[in-house]
Scaffold this motif. Sequence first.
Motif, PDB file in Angstrom:
ATOM      1  N   ASN A  45       5.152   0.213   9.923  1.00  0.00           N
ATOM      2  CA  ASN A  45       5.070  -0.289   8.540  1.00  0.00           C
ATOM      3  C   ASN A  45       6.424   0.881   7.662  1.00  0.00           C
ATOM      4  N   GLN A  97      -1.717  -3.319  12.419  1.00  0.00           N
ATOM      5  CA  GLN A  97      -2.398  -2.433  11.571  1.00  0.00           C
ATOM      6  C   GLN A  97      -2.881  -1.378  12.812  1.00  0.00           C
ATOM      7  N   ARG A 109      -1.409   6.978   8.681  1.00  0.00           N
ATOM      8  CA  ARG A 109      -2.313   7.289   7.100  1.00  0.00           C
ATOM      9  C   ARG A 109      -2.600   8.135   7.439  1.00  0.00           C
ATOM     10  N   ASP A 155     -10.599   4.191   2.735  1.00  0.00           N
ATOM     11  CA  ASP A 155      -9.307   3.424   3.191  1.00  0.00           C
ATOM     12  C   ASP A 155      -9.174   2.664   4.657  1.00  0.00           C
ATOM     13  N   VAL A 204      -9.293  -1.562   4.995  1.00  0.00           N
ATOM     14  CA  VAL A 204      -9.096  -2.143   6.395  1.00  0.00           C
ATOM     15  C   VAL A 204      -9.276  -3.016   8.200  1.00  0.00           C
ATOM     16  N   THR A 206      -9.646  -6.048   8.672  1.00  0.00           N
ATOM     17  CA  THR A 206      -9.414  -6.855  10.358  1.00  0.00           C
ATOM     18  C   THR A 206     -10.546  -7.647  10.829  1.00  0.00           C
ATOM     19  N   GLN A 229       0.632  -8.969  -3.188  1.00  0.00           N
ATOM     20  CA  GLN A 229       0.051  -7.791  -2.556  1.00  0.00           C
ATOM     21  C   GLN A 229      -0.206  -7.943  -1.399  1.00  0.00           C
ATOM     22  N   PHE A 230      -0.411  -8.732  -0.611  1.00  0.00           N
ATOM     23  CA  PHE A 230       0.163  -9.378   0.826  1.00  0.00           C
ATOM     24  C   PHE A 230       0.818  -8.395   1.222  1.00  0.00           C
ATOM     25  N   GLU A 253       0.481  -4.811   1.044  1.00  0.00           N
ATOM     26  CA  GLU A 253      -0.957  -4.149   2.247  1.00  0.00           C
ATOM     27  C   GLU A 253       0.322  -4.209   3.766  1.00  0.00           C
ATOM     28  N   GLY A 282       2.378  -0.544   4.262  1.00  0.00           N
ATOM     29  CA  GLY A 282       1.682   0.176   3.938  1.00  0.00           C
ATOM     30  C   GLY A 282       1.806   0.908   2.564  1.00  0.00           C
ATOM     31  N   THR A 290      -0.399   0.679  -0.808  1.00  0.00           N
ATOM     32  CA  THR A 290      -0.801   0.537  -1.436  1.00  0.00           C
ATOM     33  C   THR A 290      -1.801   1.525  -1.540  1.00  0.00           C
ATOM     34  N   GLY A 291      -2.730   1.675  -2.093  1.00  0.00           N
ATOM     35  CA  GLY A 291      -3.641   2.642  -2.484  1.00  0.00           C
ATOM     36  C   GLY A 291      -2.888   4.150  -2.822  1.00  0.00           C
TER      37      GLY A 291
END
Length: 394
Positions: free
Chosen positions: A41, A289, A296, A331, A335, A339, A373-374, A377, A380, A382-383
């Motif tokens: 991503n 992901q 991450r 996180d 996720v 999922t 928002q999707f 995500e 990658g 967000t947060g």
Amino acid sequence: MIGLTQALALAAHGLRVAVIDRAAPDDLTNPQNDARVSAINSASWNMFDAIGLAEKLRPHGCEIEKILVNDGLKPGTLDFSTGEDEAPMGIMVENAMLRRLLFEAVQADDRIAMHLSAQVASCDRQEHRVDIMLDNGEQLAAPLLIAADGRGSRMREEAGIIMAHWQYDHNAIVCKIVHEKPHGNTAYELFFPAGPFAILPMLDDADGRHRSAIVWSVSRKDGPAYANINKRAFVAEMMKKTGGFLGEIELLTDRPTYPLGFHHSSHLTAERLVLIGDAGHGIHPIAGQGLNLGLRDVAALTECLVEGARTGLDLGDPQILARYDRWRSFDNMMVSAATDLLTRLFGLPGATSSAIRRMGIGLIQRIPLLKAQFMAEAKGETGDLPRLLRGELV
């Protein structure tokens, strides 16, 4: 791939790293008919850019400009697409190519010592350091051991870290195809009751033929049958799944199958030990992901270690490890849970379940804020992002 990326990220900040891998050099450079691909991503790509790998990787990657999500081939599509001046949603890269480029970059870095065709014979994590004895007799010592040894992590087990895990009633069949019509840099995620069917765009081959990778989840009991039927019958089944929108299909590779499961560690650290990637967590490939979640981890751990070193802390200091554990555990859990929920929701059979899913897809499609928002995500973005995922060295 996660372990080699971690080594490069730490070396890019001046830290010395020893990498232990039981694989031989040829295993890391030979594609061996590996049909697997990964969607990197945009945030993970920022990190590759920061550590100097993106330029080498870009010629081998196919940009994802659009993602289409559908409940089978029924009406009602959710589409995510980038604007003219926006970065792609992600870049599809063949695992074999990514692994080779990472290995070559690690070999070229004099701050990284490679110990290949070697396994850990014994590991002694003491109060002040970690001592490692390899099966070839070599001895290593360091302030910290980073375990990137996969789902069956021996280091995690020896540390006694508790892990929640279960198996899905799914096997993933992975292969590469050529097809008559261009994919338009679009990734397709088609959900069927037996499991998702993903079509992932790849670069055209040297002859200009359009290529894609397939990740096809089927029920566990049907996995061997699908993998072993003759090619003509297998291609016919894929044609049914695609509804023919790619035109005629030709199978390029073998059809290896992989059992799918979920696991999540209660902690990502122990005394002078850190878990990254699949050693700490593993998810269903439904959202593509898995690799990004591990990257991450790499970005967050690098920031924790580099900032700790600059303040004079021992790299195995509990303060550093506690920061990493807090940063990544939440996180990873969110996720993983999302999922798992998607896997179960889209696996519900029946017309009523299908109607509810299509209603949800339509709702997201019509609400711009929710859709955005999707998309964030998926990218990658967000947060609490580590600096590497923003394209900055620490």
